[in-house]
Each structure stands twice: as structure tokens, then as C-alpha cells.
Design an enzyme around this catalytic site. Sequence first.
Site, PDB file in Angstrom:
ATOM      1  N   LYS A 111       4.472  -3.691 -11.347  1.00  0.00           N
ATOM      2  CA  LYS A 111       4.519  -5.163 -11.424  1.00  0.00           C
ATOM      3  C   LYS A 111       4.430  -5.612 -12.880  1.00  0.00           C
ATOM      4  O   LYS A 111       5.126  -6.537 -13.305  1.00  0.00           O
ATOM      5  CB  LYS A 111       3.368  -5.781 -10.617  1.00  0.00           C
ATOM      6  CG  LYS A 111       3.483  -5.551  -9.127  1.00  0.00           C
ATOM      7  CD  LYS A 111       4.173  -6.724  -8.441  1.00  0.00           C
ATOM      8  CE  LYS A 111       4.692  -6.401  -7.066  1.00  0.00           C
ATOM      9  NZ  LYS A 111       3.659  -6.036  -6.102  1.00  0.00           N
ATOM     10  N   LYS A 194      13.135   2.046  -1.951  1.00  0.00           N
ATOM     11  CA  LYS A 194      12.754   1.481  -0.651  1.00  0.00           C
ATOM     12  C   LYS A 194      13.313   0.078  -0.459  1.00  0.00           C
ATOM     13  O   LYS A 194      13.629  -0.612  -1.437  1.00  0.00           O
ATOM     14  CB  LYS A 194      11.230   1.446  -0.524  1.00  0.00           C
ATOM     15  CG  LYS A 194      10.568   0.498  -1.499  1.00  0.00           C
ATOM     16  CD  LYS A 194       9.163   0.108  -1.062  1.00  0.00           C
ATOM     17  CE  LYS A 194       8.612  -0.949  -2.009  1.00  0.00           C
ATOM     18  NZ  LYS A 194       7.488  -1.694  -1.538  1.00  0.00           N
ATOM     19  N   LYS A 197      11.259  -6.839  -0.566  1.00  0.00           N
ATOM     20  CA  LYS A 197      11.617  -8.254  -0.709  1.00  0.00           C
ATOM     21  C   LYS A 197      12.090  -8.550  -2.115  1.00  0.00           C
ATOM     22  O   LYS A 197      13.040  -9.288  -2.333  1.00  0.00           O
ATOM     23  CB  LYS A 197      10.411  -9.131  -0.395  1.00  0.00           C
ATOM     24  CG  LYS A 197      10.089  -9.165   1.067  1.00  0.00           C
ATOM     25  CD  LYS A 197       8.706  -9.738   1.321  1.00  0.00           C
ATOM     26  CE  LYS A 197       8.191  -9.274   2.673  1.00  0.00           C
ATOM     27  NZ  LYS A 197       6.747  -9.236   2.763  1.00  0.00           N
TER      28      LYS A 197
HETATM   29  P1  TYM Z   1       3.935  -5.840   2.076  1.00  0.00           P
HETATM   30  O1  TYM Z   1       3.770  -7.270   2.448  1.00  0.00           O
HETATM   31  O2  TYM Z   1       4.719  -5.489   0.879  1.00  0.00           O
HETATM   32  O3  TYM Z   1       4.545  -5.054   3.287  1.00  0.00           O
HETATM   33  C1  TYM Z   1       4.001  -5.175   4.594  1.00  0.00           C
HETATM   34  C2  TYM Z   1       4.031  -3.844   5.298  1.00  0.00           C
HETATM   35  O4  TYM Z   1       5.366  -3.357   5.364  1.00  0.00           O
HETATM   36  C3  TYM Z   1       5.428  -2.043   4.823  1.00  0.00           C
HETATM   37  N1  TYM Z   1       6.699  -1.849   4.128  1.00  0.00           N
HETATM   38  C4  TYM Z   1       7.484  -0.773   4.308  1.00  0.00           C
HETATM   39  N2  TYM Z   1       7.347   0.308   5.072  1.00  0.00           N
HETATM   40  C5  TYM Z   1       8.349   1.211   5.048  1.00  0.00           C
HETATM   41  N3  TYM Z   1       9.447   1.078   4.279  1.00  0.00           N
HETATM   42  C6  TYM Z   1       9.631   0.010   3.487  1.00  0.00           C
HETATM   43  N4  TYM Z   1      10.727  -0.120   2.764  1.00  0.00           N
HETATM   44  C7  TYM Z   1       8.607  -0.984   3.466  1.00  0.00           C
HETATM   45  N5  TYM Z   1       8.460  -2.158   2.807  1.00  0.00           N
HETATM   46  C8  TYM Z   1       7.272  -2.670   3.225  1.00  0.00           C
HETATM   47  C9  TYM Z   1       4.271  -1.955   3.846  1.00  0.00           C
HETATM   48  O5  TYM Z   1       3.888  -0.612   3.638  1.00  0.00           O
HETATM   49  C10 TYM Z   1       3.214  -2.759   4.571  1.00  0.00           C
HETATM   50  O6  TYM Z   1       2.553  -1.960   5.516  1.00  0.00           O
HETATM   51  N6  TYM Z   1      -0.542  -4.909   0.120  1.00  0.00           N
HETATM   52  C11 TYM Z   1       0.193  -5.055   1.351  1.00  0.00           C
HETATM   53  C12 TYM Z   1      -0.349  -6.163   2.249  1.00  0.00           C
HETATM   54  C13 TYM Z   1      -1.795  -6.011   2.535  1.00  0.00           C
HETATM   55  C14 TYM Z   1      -2.399  -5.071   3.432  1.00  0.00           C
HETATM   56  C15 TYM Z   1      -3.787  -5.330   3.344  1.00  0.00           C
HETATM   57  C16 TYM Z   1      -1.889  -4.062   4.240  1.00  0.00           C
HETATM   58  C17 TYM Z   1      -2.778  -6.758   1.982  1.00  0.00           C
HETATM   59  N7  TYM Z   1      -3.977  -6.337   2.478  1.00  0.00           N
HETATM   60  C18 TYM Z   1      -4.692  -4.572   4.090  1.00  0.00           C
HETATM   61  C19 TYM Z   1      -2.797  -3.332   4.993  1.00  0.00           C
HETATM   62  C20 TYM Z   1      -4.184  -3.595   4.908  1.00  0.00           C
HETATM   63  C21 TYM Z   1       1.621  -5.410   0.997  1.00  0.00           C
HETATM   64  O7  TYM Z   1       1.909  -5.919  -0.043  1.00  0.00           O
HETATM   65  O8  TYM Z   1       2.498  -5.153   1.990  1.00  0.00           O
END
Ligand code: TYM
Length: 329
Positions: A111, A194, A197
Site C-alpha cells: 500500500k 489476484k 478491487k
Molecule cells: P478484503 O475486503 O480485501 O477481502 C474480503 C475477503 O475476500 C478475500 N479475497 C480473496 N480471496 C481469494 N482470491 C482473491 N482474489 C481474493 N480477493 C479477496 C479476502 O482474503 C478476504 O477474506 N482485511 C480484510 C478484511 C478484514 C477481515 C477482518 C477479514 C478486516 N478485519 C477480520 C477477516 C477477519 C480485507 O481487506 O479483505
Amino acid sequence: MQTVVSGIRPTGNLHLGNYFGAVKNFLRMQDEYNCYFFIADYHSLTTHPTPQDLHNNVRQVLAEYLACGLDPEKSTIYIQSDVPAIAELSMLLGMNAYLGELERTTSFKDKARKQPNNVNAGLLTYPVLMAADILIHKADKVPVGKDQEQNLEMTRKFAGRFNHMYKQEYFKIPQSFNYGEALVKIPGLDGSGKMGKSEGNGIYLIDEPKPLQKKVMRAVTDSGPTEPNSPITEPIQNLFTLMEVVSTPDTLQYFKDKYASCEIRYGDLKKQLAEDINKFTTPIREKIVSIREDEEYLRKVVKMGREKAQESAAQTVEEVRQIIGLKRF
Ligand code: TYM
């Protein structure tokens, strides 16, 4: 019963990576565990959304969660900022999180590289807030995609450190989780990396059939196999990986055989892939549209979740305060 916690940032619509990396597991887990699924709106503030965008995105992800099949009667579905105790726990955990380890986190380094003009403290302490999300409900399991593995390691580290410091096994040490065993990484359409967004390579649950097909037809490929049984290149493997999650095994095998015999036509592969994605997303897309308009239902779901999550969080924070020595007079 074991406890599950997971969340998604409301920074746009859900894509296939979110679905197959996380939400698909949520759906099955809600029948087997005590589940807390939330919308990580505090986390999304690192990118400074406008108030209007933030609110719309929270509402959209909520509608998408529900359209995918998350059931507010089975799971606690809530908005992170409705539970300010999470912010308090994050602050307390932050006292034992060190600058060096936070700076070394891959997602922080990424980031900081991508947005050099906005390397804020929230980005640095992101894993601490995430640990608070998870530990606030004393989670055993955290269903996430592969990209969150390091954040989970940090959570375990902070939990263990707290237990060690106060000489008691207070926090459970949570594990990342996926039913297929290994955590999943869904690729994007741009040949490598991957689906994400911010990468602009995503297929969204809400995508309409025509734009969806256009996106898939534009996916990066290569110049085609020249010898039988040649190794599969990354952009093509990525298309196969997407097929693995949306198409039947027979369809996937058909195109793999065509690749092996050098008869593959990427146009046909993409057309089939677009069709199968569309078949998968259409029922979800239709539900999103109707749920999104149902103001009363959304309000009811949020209220139910807020109450349950606040109760569980308040208990943890009270116990943590006692352990630390923040005793009330
Ligand atoms: P975020 O919002 O980027 O993504 C949400 C969930 O989707 C999964 N994900 C993917 N899995 C497989 N392939 C991909 N290309 C892919 N893109 C996204 C992410 O692994 C995630 O599970 N930090 C986290 C949000 C969060 C969170 C938490 C998750 C905040 N607190 C506590 C679990 C527990 C995040 O930015 O995910």
C-alpha cells in the site's frame, strides 16, 4: 460450539475473489458454527472515501452478503463501526504491537508503494485493528482468502503476546480456514496476480451479462501452445482456475484436453467461461437488486446484528480491562 469471525471491506462491489475466497465458506460455516460476519467500514477509511460513497458501499456489501445467502437468523451480521468496543480493543492491543513488525507487513509495504501520498497510521496499524475484529469474539476460525494469511499470523502473534504478558490463556489462537483446506487465491483477468478491487481486473457479482462477457473476452491470454502437452502458462492457468470454480469438471477437462493437443481456441474458452460465470452470478445479481431496495429489511438486519455483536464485544472488553488492570472505582 466454535466461533467464527470474518469481514469484508466496503470498498466496492463483491467480486468472484471475495466470493470464492471467503463468502462461500461463510455460507457453509453458518450452519456449523457460531458466526460473526461483518462489514469492515473502519478498515476502509484508510483510502478516505467520501461520506456518501462510504455509506453506499456499506449498504451494497450488506445487500450482497444477504443475496449470497448469509442468514441473519443463523449468523450475526453487523457493521464494524456499530461496535466501538472493537476500536478500544484495537487501541489496547496496539500497545504491544511494534513499529518494526508493522512496517514489515507485506500489505503495508504494498500500500505504501501504491499510495505514497497517503501512508497513514491506519494503514500501519491495520493488522492490529484486524486482530481486534477477530479477538473481540474470541474466534477459533477465520475464513479468508490467501491474501489475508499474513494478517492472521499477526493476529495470532498479538493474541499470544497478550496471553504471555498477562500470564493467562485468555485469547484463543485463531486459525485461518477454508473448507478445501488450502486458502484460495482467485486470479484476475489481467494475466497475473489476484483478483482485487484496486487491481481493476475483477468480475463482480453485480456485473450485467453483456459487460461481463466483454471483460472475459478481453482477458489476457498467450499466443497458444505450440507443442502437445506443453506446460500451461500463467494467464491460461488463471482462466482454468476461474473455470474450476464456476464450470463443471467436464467442461474444464474438455478445454484442458484441447490445450494439451494444441487445438484450443481461446475465444471458445472465454465464451464458455463468461457463460458459466453468468449462470453462477445471475441469481445472486437479481437478489442483490431487490434486497438493496428493501430499506426496512436492511435496517432490521443491521439492528439485530448490532445488538448481538455489541453484547459479545462488551463482554470481551470488560474482561480485558480487568486483566490489564483498568479496574473501575
Ligand atoms: P478484503 O475486503 O480485501 O477481502 C474480503 C475477503 O475476500 C478475500 N479475497 C480473496 N480471496 C481469494 N482470491 C482473491 N482474489 C481474493 N480477493 C479477496 C479476502 O482474503 C478476504 O477474506 N482485511 C480484510 C478484511 C478484514 C477481515 C477482518 C477479514 C478486516 N478485519 C477480520 C477477516 C477477519 C480485507 O481487506 O479483505
